[in-house]
Write a protein that holds these residues in place. Structure first.
Motif, PDB file in Angstrom:
ATOM      1  N   GLU A  17       2.907  13.121 -49.254  1.00 22.00           N
ATOM      2  CA  GLU A  17       3.560  12.462 -50.385  1.00 22.00           C
ATOM      3  C   GLU A  17       2.660  12.483 -51.623  1.00 22.00           C
ATOM      4  O   GLU A  17       3.131  12.653 -52.746  1.00 22.00           O
TER       5      GLU A  17
ATOM      6  N   PRO B 187       7.025  21.532 -48.516  1.00 22.53           N
ATOM      7  CA  PRO B 187       7.050  20.534 -47.444  1.00 22.53           C
ATOM      8  C   PRO B 187       7.121  21.197 -46.069  1.00 22.53           C
ATOM      9  O   PRO B 187       7.809  22.207 -45.886  1.00 22.53           O
TER      10      PRO B 187
ATOM     11  N   LEU C 167       3.430   5.130 -51.753  1.00 29.11           N
ATOM     12  CA  LEU C 167       3.082   5.618 -50.415  1.00 29.11           C
ATOM     13  C   LEU C 167       3.524   4.620 -49.365  1.00 29.11           C
ATOM     14  O   LEU C 167       3.364   3.391 -49.545  1.00 29.11           O
ATOM     15  N   THR C 168       4.065   5.120 -48.261  1.00 27.62           N
ATOM     16  CA  THR C 168       4.527   4.259 -47.172  1.00 27.62           C
ATOM     17  C   THR C 168       3.366   3.465 -46.600  1.00 27.62           C
ATOM     18  O   THR C 168       2.323   4.017 -46.257  1.00 27.62           O
TER      19      THR C 168
ATOM     20  N   ASN D 292       1.853  12.008 -43.429  1.00 29.36           N
ATOM     21  CA  ASN D 292       2.993  11.864 -44.343  1.00 29.36           C
ATOM     22  C   ASN D 292       2.559  11.317 -45.701  1.00 29.36           C
ATOM     23  O   ASN D 292       3.069  11.742 -46.745  1.00 29.36           O
ATOM     24  N   ASN D 293       1.627  10.374 -45.694  1.00 23.57           N
ATOM     25  CA  ASN D 293       1.149   9.820 -46.963  1.00 23.57           C
ATOM     26  C   ASN D 293       0.407  10.872 -47.786  1.00 23.57           C
ATOM     27  O   ASN D 293       0.559  10.935 -49.017  1.00 23.57           O
TER      28      ASN D 293
ATOM     29  N   ARG E 120       2.956  15.970 -53.055  1.00 26.31           N
ATOM     30  CA  ARG E 120       4.257  16.186 -53.697  1.00 26.31           C
ATOM     31  C   ARG E 120       4.334  15.482 -55.046  1.00 26.31           C
ATOM     32  O   ARG E 120       4.759  16.080 -56.053  1.00 26.31           O
ATOM     33  N   GLN E 121       3.911  14.217 -55.065  1.00 22.07           N
ATOM     34  CA  GLN E 121       4.044  13.453 -56.304  1.00 22.07           C
ATOM     35  C   GLN E 121       3.079  13.935 -57.378  1.00 22.07           C
ATOM     36  O   GLN E 121       3.410  13.940 -58.575  1.00 22.07           O
TER      37      GLN E 121
END
Length: 456
Positions: free
Chosen positions: A291, A323, A368-369, A287-288, A294-295
């Motif tokens: 992300e 995604p 980032l998470t 997921n990171n 995407r960013q």
């Protein structure tokens, strides 16, 4: 006649003792075999103070087993299983993400180096502009390749968990069946040692796959449950594990007509270790990275949209982020040309105002998470660093529990394992016992013959 009876009982007892020693020696290399020995006791005289006794008898065949050491063996198997299955996955990710030829940080550096090269030489140069587009494609390829590694690991983890469930069900059914046979053997006075060994081996195999609680019952059976409390085996009744779904797997346990949902991240053993790795490491890492892709795409595309091409047209998006895509998460926009790069701030050919802002994106932050706000240039390094910490912690725990398992096996072996030297001594002693009793029988026979001769 009492002399002859005593000698006969001694000979029979020594034969049985020799038989138990020979069984131990025969199983010297049998995994999980528990040694046995004959327990001898004197037979008291029937009546009268002038009688020495009525020989010897084998009270029982002892099974040298320490329940505490056996439980330690199973607990160590569960702890070892939880960490042994995840380490290959962690090592693979470390290798891929730390490789300069495949790392995200290397791709990011090359992309922004291509932008700086255009700014430092000639923003209208077609070859230099082409280098930017090429570097963008290579950066997207690195994101996609890494995402494919994550997806491959997810598929492998889920297939492995399904295989573990199938294997566990086989072990659970075997334990329940053996429980029934052991209870019957104990009820009829038969020797159930080999059955107990088979059952304990099945429990040991199951313990490596999930954390267990095992309790002994008066009839010789053993009840087995998950460490979270759900029963797997009660007497001769077996439960059954099930897994449904392929992408989002759900686990359940059926027992005596009732079905329970299971949180396998708390199951322990191989099943729990793989599930915890998926939940706590693999999915957050994927997921990171998604992300990041995407960013980066948004920042670059937004900045290009704010600039002008050499034809004084608004900039077009360079990246396309999709995604959930398994193989094309990040791509260069179809049909994108070098002339579409909007490096100018006012549409003047040679102006680099927007190009400078594009190059400065590397110094901007991403969110980032688990890491919070980090510089784009440092994001991959921090992800790799976190992965390295997770891997080192797993290796440390793996080494610790490997040592604990080896120690538990040595402790179990010291009590239950066959000692070749000890059995050799027992063979000699029981052989001497048998020969001595045969000598007594010979003496008794001579006395009986002498008595007959006196009466004739």
């Amino acid at each position: 006649m009492s002399i002859l009876n005593n000698a006969l009982s001694g000979a029979l007892a020594s034969q049985l003792a020799l038989s138990s020693s020979s069984q131990n020696i025969a199983n010297l290399q049998t995994k999980g075999y528990t040694r046995q020995a004959a327990l001898l006791s004197a037979v008291a005289p029937a009546a009268g103070s002038n009688q020495a006794g009525n020989g010897v008898r084998v009270t029982s065949l002892l099974r040298f087993s320490d329940n505490y050491k056996t439980q330690q063996l199973w607990r160590a198997a569960s702890d070892l299983g939880a960490y042994s299955q995840t380490q290959p996955y962690l090592t693979q990710l470390e290798t891929v993400m730390g490789n300069d030829d495949a790392s995200l940080s290397g791709g990011i550096d090359k992309f922004f180096a291509a932008l700086n090269a255009v700014a430092g030489v000639d923003p209208t140069s077609t070859p230099l502009r082409q280098q930017v587009v090429t570097a963008a494609g290579l950066l997207a390829q690195r994101f996609n390749s890494l995402n494919n590694v994550y997806n491959s690991q997810l598929q492998s983890v889920r297939q492995q968990r399904t295989a573990i469930v199938d294997s566990a069900n086989t072990a659970i059914a075997a334990i329940a069946t053996l429980n029934g046979r052991i209870a019957n053997a104990n009820a009829t006075g038969s020797n159930a040692s080999s059955l107990i060994d088979q059952r304990d081996q099945a429990i040991d195999s199951l313990a490596s796959q999930m954390g267990l609680e095992v309790s002994d019952q008066p009839d010789g059976t053993r009840n087995v449950s998950l460490k979270t409390g759900q029963a797997l085996v009660l007497g001769s009744v077996a439960g059954k594990l099930a897994v449904t779904g392929s992408a989002d797997q759900a686990f359940s346990l059926s027992f005596a007509g009732t079905t329970f949902d299971l949180d396998v991240t708390r199951a322990g053993g191989q099943l729990g270790g793989l599930s915890a790795y998926e939940k706590d490491v693999l999915l957050p890492m994927q997921n990171n990275v998604a992300e990041m892709a995407r960013q980066i795409a948004e920042k670059v595309n937004n900045q290009l949209a704010a600039g002008k091409t050499m034809d004084n047209n608004p900039g077009k998006p360079l990246f396309v982020y999709t995604p959930g895509s398994t193989s094309n998460m990040l791509q260069v926009a179809s049909g994108f040309q070098t002339a579409d790069l909007a490096f100018s701030g006012d549409g003047t050919p040679g102006d680099t105002a927007n190009l400078q802002k594009l190059a400065d994106i590397k110094n901007q932050t991403l969110t980032l998470t688990g890491l919070g706000s980090v510089l784009l240039s440092d994001a991959d390094t921090q992800l790799v660093g976190k992965l390295a910490v997770d891997s080192q912690q797993n290796k440390g725990a793996l080494d610790t529990f490997q040592t604990m398992r080896e120690q538990a096996e040595a402790d179990w072996q010291s009590t239950s394992g066959v000692n070749q030297d000890e059995e050799a001594v027992n063979l000699v002693e029981y052989q001497n016992m048998y020969q001595a009793n045969m000598k007594v029988m010979s003496v008794a026979n001579a006395l009986f013959d002498a008595t007959l001769a006196m009466m004739s």
